[in-house]
Design an enzyme around this catalytic site. Structure first.
Site, PDB file in Angstrom:
ATOM      1  N   HIS A 287      -9.805   1.266   0.476  1.00 27.55           N
ATOM      2  CA  HIS A 287      -9.582   2.067   1.676  1.00 27.55           C
ATOM      3  C   HIS A 287     -10.882   2.062   2.492  1.00 27.55           C
ATOM      4  CE1 HIS A 287      -6.137   3.896  -0.431  1.00 27.55           C
ATOM      5  NE2 HIS A 287      -5.770   4.406   0.731  1.00 27.55           N
TER       6      HIS A 287
ATOM      7  N   HIS B  48       0.840  -1.205   0.000  1.00 27.32           N
ATOM      8  CA  HIS B  48       0.000   0.000   0.000  1.00 27.32           C
ATOM      9  C   HIS B  48       0.872   1.252   0.000  1.00 27.32           C
ATOM     10  CE1 HIS B  48      -3.939   1.948   1.570  1.00 27.32           C
ATOM     11  NE2 HIS B  48      -3.107   2.924   1.237  1.00 27.32           N
TER      12      HIS B  48
ATOM     13  N   GLY C 105      -8.862   8.841  -1.499  1.00 26.83           N
ATOM     14  CA  GLY C 105      -9.315  10.202  -1.210  1.00 26.83           C
ATOM     15  C   GLY C 105     -10.107  10.265   0.079  1.00 26.83           C
TER      16      GLY C 105
ATOM     17  N   ASP D 147       1.531   9.309  -5.891  1.00 28.99           N
ATOM     18  CA  ASP D 147       1.552  10.774  -5.757  1.00 28.99           C
ATOM     19  C   ASP D 147       1.787  11.228  -4.317  1.00 28.99           C
ATOM     20  OD1 ASP D 147      -0.902   9.545  -5.324  1.00 28.99           O
ATOM     21  OD2 ASP D 147      -2.086  11.266  -5.932  1.00 28.99           O
TER      22      ASP D 147
ATOM     23  N   HIS E 259       1.071   5.122  -2.218  1.00 32.79           N
ATOM     24  CA  HIS E 259       0.499   6.000  -3.247  1.00 32.79           C
ATOM     25  C   HIS E 259       1.615   6.656  -4.043  1.00 32.79           C
ATOM     26  CE1 HIS E 259      -3.719   5.945  -1.743  1.00 32.79           C
ATOM     27  NE2 HIS E 259      -3.098   5.593  -0.623  1.00 32.79           N
TER      28      HIS E 259
ATOM     29  N   ASP F  20       2.032   3.674   2.938  1.00 31.15           N
ATOM     30  CA  ASP F  20       0.999   4.634   2.537  1.00 31.15           C
ATOM     31  C   ASP F  20       1.607   5.742   1.676  1.00 31.15           C
ATOM     32  OD1 ASP F  20      -1.610   5.281   2.238  1.00 31.15           O
ATOM     33  OD2 ASP F  20      -1.894   6.210   4.194  1.00 31.15           O
TER      34      ASP F  20
ATOM     35  N   GLU G 197     -10.309   3.663   7.882  1.00 28.60           N
ATOM     36  CA  GLU G 197      -9.126   4.448   8.260  1.00 28.60           C
ATOM     37  C   GLU G 197      -9.561   5.441   9.340  1.00 28.60           C
ATOM     38  OE1 GLU G 197      -7.387   6.547   4.984  1.00 28.60           O
ATOM     39  OE2 GLU G 197      -5.715   7.331   6.157  1.00 28.60           O
TER      40      GLU G 197
HETATM   41 ZN    ZN Z   1      -3.746   4.928   1.295  1.00 29.19          ZN
END
Ligand code: ZN
Length: 360
Positions: free
Chosen positions: A209, A28, A182, A32, A30, A300, A212
């Site tokens: 996701h 996991h 998001g 960006d 990202h 993450d 969280e």
């Molecule tokens: Zn994430």
């Protein structure tokens, strides 16, 4: 591999150096949220993008905020996204992700992003995906790292099948799964059920996701309504547990997750930053692990959370006394949960996690 890792690790403590050397699986991360600061500055200059500041140190502070909320945390992505609007920039960031994984001792990694966020420079979503796939391929050619790409829809966008169909189109080229990313709370997983259904109907893997910063209901939706195979985070499953934390019985969400060994992609530093958890000792990772849930630790966002997979594992080692053997068990769980083809898993397992593994 060990020479370069040793150079990177020499300023750290001994156990951190050991953690970096262990072969690791990233599930996991990202794209960006994991750029290098120097790369952001260069890409901004090339594209004529104005950053909040040109000072790399101040930029790093802006892009990696202290404990706040998920909404604040996500603001950094508008900056990183602004410099990721060309094929060249996308390929470069993908390549550097593989390079950074290699330097961190990662032997297989899955990186995710939302193609729809990268069309402001005129690229089609197909061109966006192909640019990232090219960067990952260059990375694999340069380093002994296997990769998988997960494509996301943005939760706040009008639900659509764009990302899910891209997963289908590029599933033979290194795209391994689907996700939604998001802001979480206003946008439950079931809003994107049609895309998850499209994936399931076409035998495409999906993670989601969920849990969280929202409660177990979102995890339930992700698993049962959206047929997600893994859960991104899942931290708030602990709300279903009592005090002291003990898993509820079989006919509960935890019971289902335990029974089916649904993998949880837990991210410690990120959870502290978004206040999903008040402090490390309160994080449910260890309670989940002790009671047999299929836990994994993940990064993450390497930039936004100012961390790495080795650092996340080291946090767990120092907080709960995990041993090398425990850390290797986490990697085996992660490899089992990976979305890559079984033959890739077997190759990685034999090379890095069998009795005669070459882990140096
Ligand atoms: Zn994430």
């Amino acid at each position: 591999m060990s020479l370069i890792i040793d150079q990177f690790a020499k300023k750290r403590n001994f156990s951190y150096a050991l953690t970096m050397k262990l072969p690791k699986i990233e599930l996991h991360e990202h794209l960006d949220g994991s750029l290098r600061i120097a790369t952001i500055v260069e890409l901004a200059q090339e594209a004529g993008v104005r950053l909040p500041t040109d000072d790399p140190k101040i930029l790093a502070q802006i892009l990696s905020p202290g404990p706040s909320s998920l909404e604040n945390y996500l603001r950094a992505f508008s900056v990183t996204g602004s410099v990721m609007q060309s094929a060249k920039a996308l390929s470069r960031t993908a390549f550097e992700t593989v390079e950074d994984w290699y330097l961190d001792g990662i032997v297989y990694g899955e990186v995710r992003f939302a193609p729809e966020q990268h069309t402001l420079g005129g690229l089609s979503v197909e061109e966006v995906v192909e640019a990232v796939l090219r960067g990952l391929e260059e990375g694999r050619r340069a380093y002994p790292v296997q990769t998988g790409l997960i494509l996301c829809s943005m939760r706040h966008n009008t639900p659509n099948l764009i990302a899910a169909k891209l997963v289908h189109r590029y599933c033979k080229d290194g795209v391994v799964g689907y996700d939604i990313a998001g802001e979480e709370a206003p946008f439950p997983p079931s809003l994107h059920k049609e895309a998850f259904d499209y994936c399931a109907d076409n035998f495409l893997a999906a993670t989601c996701h969920a849990g969280e910063v929202t409660g177990p209901d979102y995890i339930r939706e992700a698993l049962l309504a959206c047929r997600s195979l893994r859960i991104g985070h899942g931290t708030q499953l602990i709300q279903e547990w009592g005090s002291p934390p003990l898993p509820p019985g079989q006919q509960s969400l935890t019971g289902w997750i335990l029974e089916h060994q649904t993998p949880l992609e837990l991210c410690l530093s990120s959870n502290l930053q978004t206040k999903a958890c008040p402090d490390l000792l309160s994080h449910p990772f260890e309670a989940f692990r002790q009671h047999g849930l299929a836990v994994t630790l993940c990064t993450d966002n390497r930039l936004v959370s100012a961390t790495s997979l080795s650092q996340e594992l080291e946090l767990a080692r120092q907080t709960w006394g995990l041993t090398d053997k425990d850390i290797l068990e986490l990697q085996k769980t992660a490899l089992k949960a990976a979305f890559c083809p079984n033959e890739t898993k077997t190759w990685i397992r034999t090379k890095y996690f069998s009795g005669n593994a070459d882990i140096d």
